[in-house]
Design an enzyme around this catalytic site. Structure first.
Site: not given
Ligand SMILES: *Cc1c(COP(=O)(O)O)cnc(C)c1O
Length: 388
Positions: A206, A109, A181, A57
């Site tokens: 993503k 988001y 982000d 961890r």
């Molecule tokens: C999907 C997404 C998240 C969250 O991420 P997860 O891996 O689904 O927990 C945060 N910000 C954006 C812009 C996203 O598209």
């Protein structure tokens, strides 16, 4: 390639680092791929004397490879990998204390909005949603307790472009941190730290992973003191991904540059179809000269990305029918992988923002343009639009 050159990877180009950064050949076998280390614990030579790993961890060799690689791509001194984008966001938000204030872009988001408004706010952190394209609005929303400004660019799902440099200036004037982000752009198209951001957040689920087969999150930053705090929280909270997850994300990063080039290309072709279609009221894509954020995007990004949103002239009903009638584009949440996806944000990814300042239009459909043949993508969309 001799193993010792791997210690010097920062001088390499982006594509070379995407493949090799943090990934020396295995010292035992010479394997060219970083091994998946499932061990939960690591042998110590004497009490407290070890090779850098004690408990998985706290630190794991497969995670270290991912952290070195993606932080290098972001041009960051430090990188921390998590079990999901939300886990990364939660760990970062845990640096806040009751009474602190966060400013969130008004097009954040849905999951970020839910985390801040329903999980972090009840513990005593206050928040305000602000249109971050308006730096005067941001300046007047800053309070003496504002610790963080949380921006996404381009935003999900409206593809609004935020001027990172301008927002950083206002944020820093009040002594707050700018979090960006970078999930939609990826470090291949945009590097927020070089534009003035303090922390970069990723959902590596993503584009970074890129194949719809692993959930993960990431924080990249330069500040040593904040990094130490986040490393402490990464271990103390423990929202880390498995070694196999980290391996998959590291593998995905190797092809990030070629994938992003093609995503951008295919998106441009799709936009060309949509822009002239009578059933389409508006196309939202930063590559369009008519997009309000086009000039900023052209300055701070090296490509316009593979996400395209559109508003249909037939309202919610047309949007729902369109989203359910494509064949090559799969109706599904998520984005950023090799296969094309279509979704209705109001009823799917952003349903939790309904009734809030972050609510999205009902006639909106979001496309994640994948890597299939351009002809198939265009035929699929035009058939579905013609049938509306
Ligand atoms: C999907 C997404 C998240 C969250 O991420 P997860 O891996 O689904 O927990 C945060 N910000 C954006 C812009 C996203 O598209």
């Amino acid at each position: 390639m001799a193993d010792d050159v791997f210690s010097d990877f920062e001088s390499w180009g982006f594509e070379t680092r995407a493949i090799h950064a943090g990934q020396p050949h295995d010292p035992v076998s010479g394997a060219v791929v970083v091994p998946i280390s499932p061990a939960t614990t690591f042998a110590q030579q004497e009490v407290g004397v070890h090779r850098g790993y004690e408990y998985s961890r706290t630190g794991n060799p497969t995670r270290s490879a991912l952290q070195a690689c993606l932080s290098s791509l972001e041009g960051a001194a430090h990188g921390l990998a998590f079990a999901s984008g939300m886990a990364a966001e939660d760990t970062l938000l845990r640096t806040l204390l009751p009474g602190d204030h966060v400013i969130l872009g008004n097009d954040a988001y849905g999951g970020t909005y839910r985390l801040v408004s329903a999980v972090v706010a009840p513990v005593g952190v206050t928040w305000t949603a602000v249109d971050l394209t308006d730096v005067d609005a941001l300046a007047s929303a800053m309070t003496p307790s504002t610790r963080m400004v949380w921006a996404e660019t381009p935003t999900n799902p409206l593809l609004t472009v935020i001027d990172i440099d301008a927002v950083a200036e206002v944020t820093h004037a009040s002594g707050a941190l700018l979090v960006v982000d970078n999930t939609f752009a990826t470090p291949y198209l945009q590097q927020p730290l070089s534009l003035g951001a303090d922390v970069v957040v990723h959902s590596t689920t993503k584009y970074c992973g890129g194949h719809s087969d692993v959930v993960g999150g990431f924080l990249a930053l330069d500040d040593d003191e904040l990094a130490a705090k986040l490393e402490y929280l990464q271990n103390a909270v423990g929202a880390v991904g498995s070694p196999f997850d980290n391996f998959l994300t590291t593998r995905g990063l190797k092809t990030l540059p070629v994938r992003m080039d093609r995503h951008c290309d295919n998106a441009a072709a799709v936009v060309e179809l949509l822009i002239d279609h009578p059933r389409v009221a508006e196309v939202l894509w930063p590559g369009l000269p008519t997009h309000p954020g086009h000039d900023v995007a052209a300055r701070q990004m090296s490509g316009f990305g593979g996400m395209v949103s559109l508003r249909l002239s037939g309202g919610r009903d047309a949007a729902m029918r369109f989203a359910a009638s494509t064949k090559v584009f799969t109706l599904a949440e998520s984005l950023g992988a090799v296969e094309s996806l279509i979704e209705h944000p109001g009823a799917m990814t952003h349903a939790s923002a309904a009734g809030s300042p972050l609510e999205v239009p009902e006639d909106l459909v979001r496309l994640s343009v994948g890597l299939e043949s351009k002809v198939d993508l265009i035929d699929d969309l035009s058939l579905a639009l013609d049938q509306l």
